[in-house]
Design an enzyme around this catalytic site. Sequence first.
Site, PDB file in Angstrom:
ATOM      1  CB  SER A 124      27.906  43.052  49.678  1.00  0.00           C
ATOM      2  OG  SER A 124      29.242  43.646  49.542  1.00  0.00           O
ATOM      3  CE1 TYR A 149      28.898  41.356  43.976  1.00  0.00           C
ATOM      4  CE2 TYR A 149      30.149  43.237  45.250  1.00  0.00           C
ATOM      5  CZ  TYR A 149      29.490  42.101  45.112  1.00  0.00           C
ATOM      6  OH  TYR A 149      29.082  41.199  46.479  1.00  0.00           O
ATOM      7  CE  LYS A 153      25.539  41.252  45.779  1.00  0.00           C
ATOM      8  NZ  LYS A 153      24.720  39.922  45.764  1.00  0.00           N
ATOM      9  CG  LEU A 200      43.932  38.447  51.677  1.00  0.00           C
ATOM     10  CD1 LEU A 200      45.177  38.908  50.886  1.00  0.00           C
ATOM     11  CD2 LEU A 200      43.815  39.493  52.727  1.00  0.00           C
TER      12      LEU A 200
HETATM   13  N1  UDP Z   1      44.518  42.295  48.968  1.00  0.00           N
HETATM   14  C1  UDP Z   1      45.461  42.284  49.130  1.00  0.00           C
HETATM   15  N2  UDP Z   1      46.039  41.232  47.872  1.00  0.00           N
HETATM   16  C2  UDP Z   1      45.422  40.472  47.139  1.00  0.00           C
HETATM   17  C3  UDP Z   1      43.862  40.644  47.406  1.00  0.00           C
HETATM   18  C4  UDP Z   1      43.397  41.183  48.562  1.00  0.00           C
HETATM   19  O1  UDP Z   1      46.589  42.859  49.697  1.00  0.00           O
HETATM   20  O2  UDP Z   1      46.023  40.040  46.429  1.00  0.00           O
HETATM   21  C5  UDP Z   1      43.702  43.042  50.269  1.00  0.00           C
HETATM   22  C6  UDP Z   1      42.839  44.281  50.002  1.00  0.00           C
HETATM   23  O3  UDP Z   1      43.499  45.280  49.450  1.00  0.00           O
HETATM   24  C7  UDP Z   1      41.981  44.246  51.040  1.00  0.00           C
HETATM   25  C8  UDP Z   1      41.627  42.883  51.535  1.00  0.00           C
HETATM   26  O4  UDP Z   1      42.870  42.090  51.108  1.00  0.00           O
HETATM   27  O5  UDP Z   1      42.417  45.142  51.945  1.00  0.00           O
HETATM   28  C9  UDP Z   1      40.399  42.039  51.347  1.00  0.00           C
HETATM   29  O6  UDP Z   1      40.299  42.002  49.805  1.00  0.00           O
HETATM   30  P1  UDP Z   1      39.288  41.311  49.230  1.00  0.00           P
HETATM   31  O7  UDP Z   1      39.340  41.490  47.600  1.00  0.00           O
HETATM   32  O8  UDP Z   1      39.469  39.785  49.541  1.00  0.00           O
HETATM   33  O9  UDP Z   1      37.935  41.690  49.650  1.00  0.00           O
HETATM   34  P2  UDP Z   1      37.192  43.054  49.718  1.00  0.00           P
HETATM   35  O10 UDP Z   1      37.331  43.761  51.061  1.00  0.00           O
HETATM   36  O11 UDP Z   1      37.960  43.883  48.565  1.00  0.00           O
HETATM   37  O12 UDP Z   1      35.888  42.870  49.348  1.00  0.00           O
END
Ligand code: UDP
Length: 335
Positions: A124, A149, A153, A200
Amino acid sequence: MTVLVTGGAGYIGSHTVVELLNAGYEVVIVDDLSNAKADVIDRIQTITGKSPAFHPINCADKGGLCNVFRSYNINAVIHFAGFKAVGESVKKPLEYYRNNLDSTLTLLEVMEAFDCHKLVFSSSATVYGPNNPHPYREEMPAIQSSSPYGWTKVMIERILTDYCTAHPEFSAILLRYFNPIGAHKSGLLGDDPNGIPNNLMPYIGRVAAGQLEKLTIFGGDYETPDGTCQRDYLHVVDLAIGHLKALEYAQNNSGAEAINLGTGNGISVLELVTAFEKVNNMKLPYEIGPRRDGDLPAFWADATKAKELLGWEATHTVEDMCKSSWEFAKKSKES
Ligand code: UDP
């Protein structure tokens, strides 16, 4: 050629199994279904017309894994199996270290016993930690993470690198994923986490389907063009195809090789929400909330190495990702 896919019933694993079967590989899946549903195996069969062998065991079950290796002539392994929720790992560090490290160590021991020397590992972008400038390049220090987590990795990359040093015939491709989203075009496979999604796109899917009230965007005051975080979102089918390319590369090479799989573009949360609304012709209720602990403002991949070494490049657009995610979320709601 027979490929063992650990975690093959999961989100990325199942898409990879489909691509492997379509490309003519024999596939054996090992998955304990701790975070996947058994009907994924049937869905893979519906999509491909082929049925992969399936063993519902944990990868750390050495006896079970030995039986699998005894039953098939396994030529290579793609290792997805592992716990993957960042927030949960902070609360349950021992479970994460025990599960993710044990399963990898057991797998390596069994591979060694059965003379299997080719491994593709699901790593990752989290291994780049908070201190590298983006775009991330593979030669940057990848020795820090912000959650248990992520540390698993980092540690597994180290273990595989050391193992390759001791076993010059072994090949380990460390695929550093950025943010996979999207779903199979059939609408039968996608990201369907248990409980309330942390990531997200599955969250957006549930809001769009009316199962959750609204999306909270974590932070609108970052130093980015629109104040929301930027990530490198890539289509899960592109990611799956990246594994096939890595497998081909592993066949002809040895040693540990870290490779980014991303598009090379940063997209903000707001841009993704807007694209989702536009392509699916709907309004998505959302609010801007506080920042989420541990989130970095922006990062994306330098994807040149994947192109040079594997001949791999992401081809799906953000619109493809948003459309297929919604098709999957819609179907999941109906079923
Ligand atoms: N995010 C958000 N609301 C949510 C979930 C995620 O605004 O309910 C934002 C989070 O802050 C990040 C992006 O979406 O900027 C991607 O988050 P995700 O958890 O999908 O992946 P990450 O990059 O954290 O592994």
